[in-house]
Design an enzyme around this catalytic site. Structure first.
Site, short mmCIF file in Angstrom:
data_model
loop_
_atom_site.label_atom_id
_atom_site.label_comp_id
_atom_site.label_asym_id
_atom_site.label_seq_id
_atom_site.Cartn_x
_atom_site.Cartn_y
_atom_site.Cartn_z
N SER A 650 1.66 3.80 -9.72
CA SER A 650 2.15 3.36 -8.41
C SER A 650 3.64 3.10 -8.40
CB SER A 650 1.40 2.10 -7.95
OG SER A 650 1.69 1.01 -8.80
N LYS A 693 1.18 -6.50 -2.63
CA LYS A 693 2.54 -6.15 -3.07
C LYS A 693 3.58 -6.52 -2.01
CE LYS A 693 1.07 -2.32 -6.07
NZ LYS A 693 1.08 -0.86 -6.25
#
Length: 806
Positions: A650, A693
């Site tokens: 990611s 996040k």
């Protein structure tokens, strides 16, 4: 390529409108027993329970909290109540093979009655049999037999004595038996006097003794025969007394169990054994005191009944949930008693296992617990394969002891194993017997579509939990907030989590805070308070990380622009708390041919998927810039101040941006964090944990002060996964924070650098001044420097060789 548009506040969180519900509180809703959101699993369970063919046991797979246990228990409770109650099972003494106790099947409830009847019979026999042998009638009959024997004995001895006296001998009874002693003048001749006789007289005595010896032997033989006749007569008398004493009681029991042939056969064996062993019952019933609950001492204990399975109180088929399925708990065990310092056992010490108790019904087991005991797993498979349960003693003993081999009991049970998907597929791949014995897979999902109908099912679920656990009812706003929480758990605006264990915890906690607030109904405010309090209890580590970032110990920049540096985003899990945090990613480029070096991988601080992401971005560089010349460079990537292993790809988009920045000498905005995966064509791919996040970076920026220029770049495919905290949504609505979805590398690089990415023209060239043109120029410069350095080294080496030749 235009800079991507930021997301509107309504795209960051899918809210649930309380006005969409037709009720005021969940107390108005009906109670329904249906399982929510598991049509595939419930259909599989119904199929498995209906199938009567061998091997159609059920493996229920899925993560915890999805309602697996509740669903199974509800299915089994409903089904078992409509099925017949299975039979009882008892173990009795096997008179032909004492080491193999005999198993007898009886209708439910009759096993306990048979046990009590036999216990009553034993108690009666312990009194009546000794009394019968003490009765005057018995004693008189015994005296007559003994008198007849004594009279016959006296007659034989007198006849022998008469014959002996005719030959100057007499028959004398000695402690060792009969003795023939010489006579002289009508008196016994002592041994000393006999030795003083003349040789002629001693020879005469010897000759007469030789004549008498056959007569004496014949008399002794006849005495033995008379003794045997007397013994048989006494034994017959004992057996007649025992038969007369026990006969009526056994006949009465046989009549009571006339419909059960096996019981009748056993009672006849009991009668025969009592008659055969009558001598053992002649003792007065004054045994040594027994411990409370201990079986009667032999010989009476052999006639007791061990009720192994008692279904007298069972309504319908049994449902057994064995939480500790060891070998002994599953198959049964043999207990031992210490007698005279030696462990001994008998059929009364056999104990049932879960398979015995579940026989004729259902057995629910946790697969991991069964597999923890290899003997239990093998025994379970053997029992299901053979269709019988064998009560075998597998306990290790430091000394050799005599154990039992009870008759196996026919097994008719449906086993439901519960475990994780990983465990199911592992067993399916490695254990052939597992595939044959557990043919039905009930696969529980963790999510369902978020539709108005399913939102209403959520409300019905809340109604049921409130009823079962005595919670306050939830009003519309409370239900709406729980629905939103379900989408956050699912990490999808269009899905709802059906991990109802976590949802139920939230309901309990919201009920608590409603009580603290003095409310009779749980509101959305109470649900919000429960979520906030849960987060506060668990997020100490997250706050510590933010503190060290704010203090500058963990170096994260959230303002300005820096070449070759970008804020990536990572996910951390600490117990039950998940949060995101920024990670500083840096890149350097220099002359060389080593390609892109991942420092994390070089020091073995990265997993394979992260390594794949780095290789993919290297492939992107080759495809983008090495169309007419080799890609010649050395570059390094590093997760600064990261000392744990890095997993996943990611961060590959952020790594690529850092690398492009250093090659183009284009500073990256530090207020914009990046998450996303990239493929070889430069397309941005979705990643996990995007909500956490974003919130992690937002909170860091908030600690330092929101400037209005901060935000996060995310894959456009992740927009549906956003269920952001209302605080973040409010900041976006006020223009203090921004969320930018991107589909390609170029969209994000323009946002971060302010430099157009550029696309190739018809000649395959990037426009002057674009970022790609600057990168390509830098790569050519590095290649030229490398080539020049190589030529200079070659010339120096050639000159050195020529000097050496001279």
């Amino acid at each position: 390529m235009p800079v991507p548009s930021e997301l509107a506040p309504e795209q960051l969180r899918r809210t649930c409108d309380p006005q969409g519900f037709s009720f005021e509180t969940t107390a108005e809703l009906p109670l329904i027993p249906d399982i929510i959101g598991q049509p595939r699993a419930t259909r599989a369970i119904e199929f498995g329970l209906d199938m009567e063919a061998p091997g159609y046991n059920i493996f229920v797979l899925g993560p915890g909290g999805t309602g697996r246990t509740t669903t199974i228990q509800r299915f089994l409770a409903q089904r078992a109540a409509q099925e017949p109650t299975p039979d009882d099972w008892v173990y009795v003494h096997n008179f032909q093979q004492p080491r193999s106790p005999r198993a007898i099947r009886l209708p439910p409830g009759l096993g306990a009655r048979f046990r009590d009847d036999m216990a009553a019979l034993v108690a009666q026999l312990r009194q009546t049999i000794p009394r019968a042998f003490e009765s005057e009638t018995y004693q008189e009959a015994r005296r007559q037999i003994e008198q007849r024997f004594q009279q016959a004995q006296e007659t034989l001895l007198k006849e022998l004595d008469a014959q002996a006296r005719q030959r100057s001998f007499a028959v004398v009874r000695a402690p060792s038996g009969l003795a023939i002693v010489p006579l002289k003048d009508g008196r016994l001749l002592p041994q000393e006097a006999f030795q003083e006789l003349s040789a002629e007289e001693r020879e005469r005595y010897a000759a007469q003794y030789r004549e008498l010896e056959p007569l004496a032997e014949e008399t002794v033989q006849r005495l033995r025969e008379q003794e045997q006749v007397a013994r048989e007569a006494l034994q017959k008398l004992d057996q007649e007394v025992a038969a007369a004493t026990v006969g009526h009681a056994v006949d009465e029991l046989k009549a009571r169990y006339a419909e059960h042939e096996e019981v009748g056969e056993y009672l006849e064996e009991v009668r025969a054994d009592i008659i055969r062993r009558a001598e053992e019952f002649k003792q007065t019933d004054q045994p040594t005191p027994e411990a409370p609950g201990a079986p009667p001492a032999p010989p009476f204990g052999r006639y007791l009944v061990n009720l192994l399975v008692d279904n007298s109180g069972q309504q319908g088929a049994p449902v057994v949930v064995e939480t500790h399925p060891t070998y002994a708990n599953l198959i049964g065990r043999t207990e031992y008693e210490i007698r005279m310092g030696v462990p001994v056992t008998d059929f009364t010490l056999l104990r049932a296992g879960a398979l015995h108790r579940a026989n004729g019904g259902y057995l629910v087991l946790q697969a991991r617990d069964v597999l923890a005991d290899p003997l239990a797993w093998q025994a379970l498979k053997r029992a299901l394969s053979e269709g019988v349960v064998r009560l075998e003693d597998r306990a290790a003993s430091p000394v050799s002891v005599v154990s039992l081999d009870p008759e196996p009991i026919p097994l008719d049970v449906k086993v439901i194993l519960m475990g994780s998907p990983y465990l199911y597929y592992l067993l399916y791949a490695l254990d052939e017997e597992f595939r044959e014995l557990f043919k039905v897979k009930a696969d529980f999902s963790t999510e369902m579509d978020r539709t108005p109908e399913n939102e209403h099912l959520y409300a019905l679920f809340i109604r049921a939990r409130c009823e079962e656990e005595g919670l306050r009812p939830f009003d519309r706003t409370g239900v709406a907030r729980v629905v939103e929480y379900g989408s956050r758990l699912a990490e999808d605006q269009n899905r709802l989590s059906i991990r109802f264990g976590e949802v139920t915890d939230l309901l309990r906690e919201a009920d608590y805070w409603a009580g603290k607030a003095g409310r009779d109904v749980v509101t959305g405010e109470d649900v919000e308070r429960a979520i906030a309090e849960r987060t506060y209890r668990a997020n100490r580590v997250e706050e510590e990380i933010r503190r060290v970032i704010t203090e500058g110990t963990l170096m994260i920049e959230t303002e300005g622009a820096v070449v070759g540096q970008v804020n990536g985003l990572s996910i951390h899990m600490v117990g039950d708390h998940t949060f995101g945090r920024p990670t500083r990613i840096t890149a350097r480029a220099y002359v060389g041919r080593s390609g892109v070096v991942d420092i994390q991988r070089e020091v073995k601080l990265s997993g394979p998927t992260h390594g794949k992401g780095v290789l993919t971005l290297a492939a992107y560089l080759g495809g983008q810039y090495a169309t007419d010349q080799p890609l010649t460079l050395s570059a390094s990537l590093s997760f600064e101040q990261t000392y744990d292993e890095v997993h996943g790809d990611s961060a590959s988009l952020a790594e690529l941006y850092a690398l492009l920045s250093v090659l183009a000498n284009a500073p990256l905005r530090q207020g914009i964090a990046v998450t996303g995966s990239v493929d070889q064509q430069g397309r941005v791919q979705p990643v996990g944990g995007v909500t956490h996040k974003i919130e992690g970076f937002f909170r860091v920026c908030k600690e330092r002060g929101l400037t209005g220029d901060q935000g996060v770049v995310i894959p456009a495919a992740n927009v549906r996964n956003l269920m952001l905290d209302p605080e973040v949504v409010q900041a976006v609505a006020e223009g203090k924070f921004h969320i930018y979805p991107v589909t390609t590398v170029d969209e994000g690089i323009e946002l971060l650098t302010g430099v157009p990415a550029g696309t190739r023209d018809e000649k395959g060239q990037f426009p002057e001044g674009t970022l790609h043109a600057r990168v390509l120029a830098r790569l050519k410069e590095l290649a030229a420097r490398l080539e020049k350095g190589t030529e200079e080294k070659s010339q120096q080496k050639s000159g050195a060789n020529q000097s050496g030749e001279k």
